[in-house]
Design a protein around this motif. Sequence first.
Motif, PDB file in Angstrom:
ATOM      1  N   ARG A 110      30.773  16.357   7.903  1.00 56.19           N
ATOM      2  CA  ARG A 110      32.010  15.590   7.691  1.00 56.19           C
ATOM      3  C   ARG A 110      32.068  15.123   6.244  1.00 56.19           C
ATOM      4  N   ARG A 111      33.274  14.828   5.810  1.00 55.52           N
ATOM      5  CA  ARG A 111      33.467  14.258   4.477  1.00 55.52           C
ATOM      6  C   ARG A 111      33.257  12.751   4.523  1.00 55.52           C
ATOM      7  N   GLU A 112      32.798  12.220   3.415  1.00 49.68           N
ATOM      8  CA  GLU A 112      32.622  10.778   3.278  1.00 49.68           C
ATOM      9  C   GLU A 112      32.812  10.422   1.810  1.00 49.68           C
ATOM     10  N   VAL A 113      33.184   9.204   1.552  1.00 52.95           N
ATOM     11  CA  VAL A 113      33.317   8.741   0.173  1.00 52.95           C
ATOM     12  C   VAL A 113      32.335   7.594  -0.043  1.00 52.95           C
ATOM     13  N   ASP A 116      32.753  11.692  -3.855  1.00 57.44           N
ATOM     14  CA  ASP A 116      32.889  12.517  -2.653  1.00 57.44           C
ATOM     15  C   ASP A 116      31.521  12.973  -2.166  1.00 57.44           C
ATOM     16  N   LEU A 121      29.362  14.927   1.366  1.00 54.64           N
ATOM     17  CA  LEU A 121      29.381  15.676   2.615  1.00 54.64           C
ATOM     18  C   LEU A 121      28.162  15.249   3.420  1.00 54.64           C
ATOM     19  N   THR A 141      23.022  13.192   3.294  1.00 57.08           N
ATOM     20  CA  THR A 141      24.219  12.972   2.488  1.00 57.08           C
ATOM     21  C   THR A 141      24.103  13.781   1.213  1.00 57.08           C
ATOM     22  N   LEU A 167      34.851  23.265   1.255  1.00 52.34           N
ATOM     23  CA  LEU A 167      34.668  21.817   1.171  1.00 52.34           C
ATOM     24  C   LEU A 167      34.513  21.318  -0.264  1.00 52.34           C
ATOM     25  N   GLY A 168      34.365  22.210  -1.210  1.00 47.91           N
ATOM     26  CA  GLY A 168      34.230  21.820  -2.608  1.00 47.91           C
ATOM     27  C   GLY A 168      34.347  23.046  -3.497  1.00 47.91           C
TER      28      GLY A 168
END
Length: 654
Positions: free
Chosen positions: A8-11, A80, A82, A92, A403-404
């Motif tokens: 999942r994405r996370e900031v 950003d 992942l 992470t 994703l990037g």
Amino acid sequence: MVVVTTIRREVLTLPAAPLGPDNPLPALRPLDEVHHIEDRDRNELPHDMARQVGYAPLHSLLPVRVRDGYGRAREPRRIDALVLENDRLRATVLPGLGGRVASLVHKPTGRELLYRNPVLQPANFALNGAWYSGGIEWNIGATGHTTLSCAPLHAARVAAPDGGQMLRLWEWERLRDLPFQVDLWLPDGSDFLHVGVRIRNPHERPAPTYWWSNIAVPEERRVLAPAEEAWYFGYERRLRRVPVPAYDGVDRTYPLNSTYAADYFYEVPDGRRRWIAALDESGGGLVQTSTDVLRGRKLFVWGAGPGGRRWQQWLTEPGTGGYCEIQAGLARTQLEHVRLEAESEVAWLESYGPLDAPPPAGEWDTAVRRTEERLEAVLPRADVEAAYAAWKPYADAEPGEILGTGSGWGALEVLRSGWKLPGTPFPESTLDEAQEPWRELLHSGSFPEPRRVRPPGESLVAPHWRDLLETAPAGPLTEYHLGVAQWHAGDRAQAVRSWERALELAPSVWPLLRCLAVADQEAGHHERAADRYAEAFDDLCHERRDPGETWTAATAALGREAIEALLRVGRPADARSVWGRLHPATRERGRFRLLEAELLLAEGRRAEARAVFDEGFEVADLREGDERLGRVWDRIGGEELPHAYDFRMRPSSS
């Protein structure tokens, strides 16, 4: 179907110093690299190690640019990330910052297995400058931290061998012109993060290859590996064999037992399982193991001396604990490069996870045996081999959700060559402004001249690009880039001729004059170099169009080199003239405060030079092993070097 790994994405929000602009001047000078040894040491090495130490050492950063535009003013910044997660581990990853694993948490115990830096503070440790500490980083290219330390990588979801998801990271490494990939996945119920790595050589010639996985862990640990000897490398630049765990009466497997920064490359016997662990006094900590291709294991320590403590503070913030590094690489030591044959690849699998072993204190052999037995119980060697065999067919799996996005340099190389690289696509859609003139050269045979005055873009130096430049119409910018490529190839006389030809037609002469000034310096013509630097800076000041980031970076970079060249030949008045035309904000940067102190000393104003130090400054891009602060302080004639300026990584008598 059960999804065994989620991505999942996370900031993240961290106090971070901005990276700032890259240095626009091509890196023509040889590397100031601390990791090299004297011939007397090389003659005493095992034959295979000596051969690899002498194989294709890196002499130039080209075509990569230096990243020195960062400072030390940190503000909260959104980064950003992942997150890979199963029911046991949470990893992470920062795809925009070299694909680093910033955190690895064992969920049942809540333990952070890595040293997790609470700030993002660039420092001058990568081959090309900007680097930051903490986590697990992937070092490819040549001896040192990768030029991709603070660069974005391509990232995507990919099918995993167990039916779940992997996170794939990939890029084009430009120093050696090699594509690579890093696949991370967490099998269901596993306490170990598996990492499959592949480096390809698509060329019709062999290529020097380098890889070290670098793991930061808290330094209050004992570091264990299956070895009785190590190759010790200190910043005295000597490589010698020492016993493990103790030499000179001190157990060096405890990081804080060393006074100065040092590397210990463990001599793991052939046939022995490859692993390294960092355990606290109760036996808990992190273990890394791999298939046998990744043969090397290393401990890096900062040491307990004042210089090491200062570096630890420099890379994070007050109140943060220190760290050491445990590492794994393709060769015995980081001074070696491995030959990768034409149109071939090298691949392996690594595993990272928690280990609860008997307390590591006491006899070395006993501690190593007990730790290895515990590792075999929780992750048998055969299971690592089986995981590698299961992963290998998936290395070519095409990425799913992107994703990037990394750079467009890989796309340019694929466009030029037509190479097929299953699993690591480099689509034309990733090309951007930096690659556009090179794509035009490829398609039309001509390098486009700029439509407006600005600093030149990045140069390419590989033989195939040099060939295209040599056959292109000889415009000023074409000759400029051709000269850079010729310089990189070692044809310095021809490079000078290309730059001199361009001077006759170029509307912008300062980039060419600067290249010629470097050539003069390398040839020992320092007076002529100083003249050319002064003329180049005059032209730049006349030409610069605005106070924007690009022109400011060019003015700072050229101004610094010009002042240093002028001071070298005893012309402080001319150096002062350059200083006066720098942007005020540039003059306030720590690197330029140090330069100001040197200028004041050259003018005979010692008290004012001392006042610069007394007022305080921080050289944000201070290089690992750089002793310039201490040398300037000694010229001022001060007492003991103040702690704030003490970054010494070796005894002062060395």
